[in-house]
Design an enzyme around this catalytic site. Sequence first.
Site, PDB file in Angstrom:
ATOM      1  N   THR A 217      80.728  22.765  55.438  1.00 36.42           N
ATOM      2  CA  THR A 217      80.633  21.882  56.586  1.00 36.42           C
ATOM      3  C   THR A 217      81.884  21.037  56.518  1.00 36.42           C
ATOM      4  O   THR A 217      82.518  20.971  55.472  1.00 36.42           O
ATOM      5  CB  THR A 217      79.383  20.963  56.451  1.00 36.42           C
ATOM      6  OG1 THR A 217      78.225  21.758  56.260  1.00 36.42           O
ATOM      7  CG2 THR A 217      79.166  20.085  57.666  1.00 36.42           C
TER       8      THR A 217
ATOM      9  N   ARG B  77      68.910  29.535  63.712  1.00 33.46           N
ATOM     10  CA  ARG B  77      68.736  28.526  62.663  1.00 33.46           C
ATOM     11  C   ARG B  77      69.732  27.376  62.839  1.00 33.46           C
ATOM     12  O   ARG B  77      70.909  27.573  63.095  1.00 33.46           O
ATOM     13  CB  ARG B  77      68.928  29.172  61.297  1.00 33.46           C
ATOM     14  CG  ARG B  77      68.791  28.198  60.113  1.00 33.46           C
ATOM     15  CD  ARG B  77      70.124  27.695  59.619  1.00 33.46           C
ATOM     16  NE  ARG B  77      69.997  26.851  58.434  1.00 33.46           N
ATOM     17  CZ  ARG B  77      71.008  26.172  57.896  1.00 33.46           C
ATOM     18  NH1 ARG B  77      72.201  26.218  58.450  1.00 33.46           N
ATOM     19  NH2 ARG B  77      70.819  25.422  56.817  1.00 33.46           N
ATOM     20  N   VAL B  78      69.224  26.157  62.721  1.00 36.68           N
ATOM     21  CA  VAL B  78      70.048  24.957  62.786  1.00 36.68           C
ATOM     22  C   VAL B  78      69.818  24.150  61.515  1.00 36.68           C
ATOM     23  O   VAL B  78      68.671  23.934  61.112  1.00 36.68           O
ATOM     24  CB  VAL B  78      69.697  24.101  64.017  1.00 36.68           C
ATOM     25  CG1 VAL B  78      70.485  22.795  64.012  1.00 36.68           C
ATOM     26  CG2 VAL B  78      69.955  24.878  65.304  1.00 36.68           C
TER      27      VAL B  78
ATOM     28  N   TRP C   2      72.593  22.268  51.427  1.00 35.72           N
ATOM     29  CA  TRP C   2      71.479  23.085  51.890  1.00 35.72           C
ATOM     30  C   TRP C   2      70.702  22.266  52.922  1.00 35.72           C
ATOM     31  O   TRP C   2      69.893  21.401  52.604  1.00 35.72           O
ATOM     32  CB  TRP C   2      70.597  23.470  50.708  1.00 35.72           C
ATOM     33  CG  TRP C   2      69.649  24.588  50.983  1.00 35.72           C
ATOM     34  CD1 TRP C   2      69.261  25.068  52.206  1.00 35.72           C
ATOM     35  CD2 TRP C   2      68.966  25.381  50.012  1.00 35.72           C
ATOM     36  NE1 TRP C   2      68.370  26.097  52.068  1.00 35.72           N
ATOM     37  CE2 TRP C   2      68.170  26.313  50.721  1.00 35.72           C
ATOM     38  CE3 TRP C   2      68.940  25.389  48.621  1.00 35.72           C
ATOM     39  CZ2 TRP C   2      67.359  27.235  50.076  1.00 35.72           C
ATOM     40  CZ3 TRP C   2      68.133  26.313  47.980  1.00 35.72           C
ATOM     41  CH2 TRP C   2      67.350  27.241  48.699  1.00 35.72           C
ATOM     42  N   GLY C   3      70.969  22.553  54.190  1.00 38.19           N
ATOM     43  CA  GLY C   3      70.545  21.695  55.277  1.00 38.19           C
ATOM     44  C   GLY C   3      69.065  21.461  55.390  1.00 38.19           C
ATOM     45  O   GLY C   3      68.627  20.370  55.802  1.00 38.19           O
TER      46      GLY C   3
END
Length: 336
Positions: free
Chosen positions: A202, A230-231, A254-255
């Site tokens: 990111t 996926r978001v 890891w969101g």
Amino acid sequence: MILLLSLAAMSSTAALAQTPPERPIALVIHGGAGFVPRDALSAQDRKAAHADLNRALDAGYAVLQDGGSALDAVSAAVVVLEDSPIFNAGKGAVFNARGGHELDASIMEGHTRRAGAVAGVTTVKNPIKLARTVMEHSPHVMMAGAGAEAYADTRPEIERVPNSWFDTPKRRQQLEKAQREEAAKSKREANAATDAPKYFGTVGAVALDRAGHIAAATSTGGMTNKRYGRVGDAPVIGAGTWADERCGVSGTGWGEYYIRYNAAHDICARVAYRGDSLQAAADEVINKLIPAAGGDGGAIALDRDGTIVMPFNSGSMFRGWIKPDGSRGTAIHEDD
């Protein structure tokens, strides 16, 4: 005459003494956390990464030095990182399972609590610019998918590109490797909840301007081989991005865990409500809470005094900083 000169000198000295000291400015950026072994980066790769981190620092800091806003500074820095093929955002975005790209971004201004975000956009060259446009020119905070694309159609200042523009050979290789590994597993193993993402990445920036205002911004291409639209946390205000009057954060990792623990906001809440130092708050959230839950990653944060912290537990995090005293640096691994 001597008396008059003496009085004039005293008056001048008093005026200087009453001039308030110049407020500090500071900038911190990241290009993603994850496990990148030292031997996986050639000398040329390392040099290129440091060069692009420095270009992003230069772009954001020039805004701050000229008296510009923290919001403009983080926008400028993140655009540079989005335009670099090195990082997982914009030009360097990873591929989804269909062989395309879905991009997410968010931005927040601390003293006003204004925020904007986009998720799953496919033709916007710089998603951070669209996120800011959502914040400044719409009544909404987040737009996603086809709706965000339709909104971009109404904004001629937002540059558009074909989805293939985001393709890079390195990301294609990562997708092919991920899909080979997936094919070698059983269906149960491939869908196991404990399977960690193979690649984090990111970009983000947090800035403090001369007015004492803080802003934060985050942009990403998401997770390699992602499905179902996926978001992650990057476009979620409070999870991947947060700014208030005291503190600003941009996360990377890891969101799913950053969303569950509202990681970015939690760091600043600990500063605001418990009086924790920024270092203590960030370490507790990033290096204790998130790993204890099963996730990992990192974050960058700064406070209104210009204190900068950059915790991570993933082995590496591309990062750069300029402190209030003007000292600066870039780094990738823990001992850089």
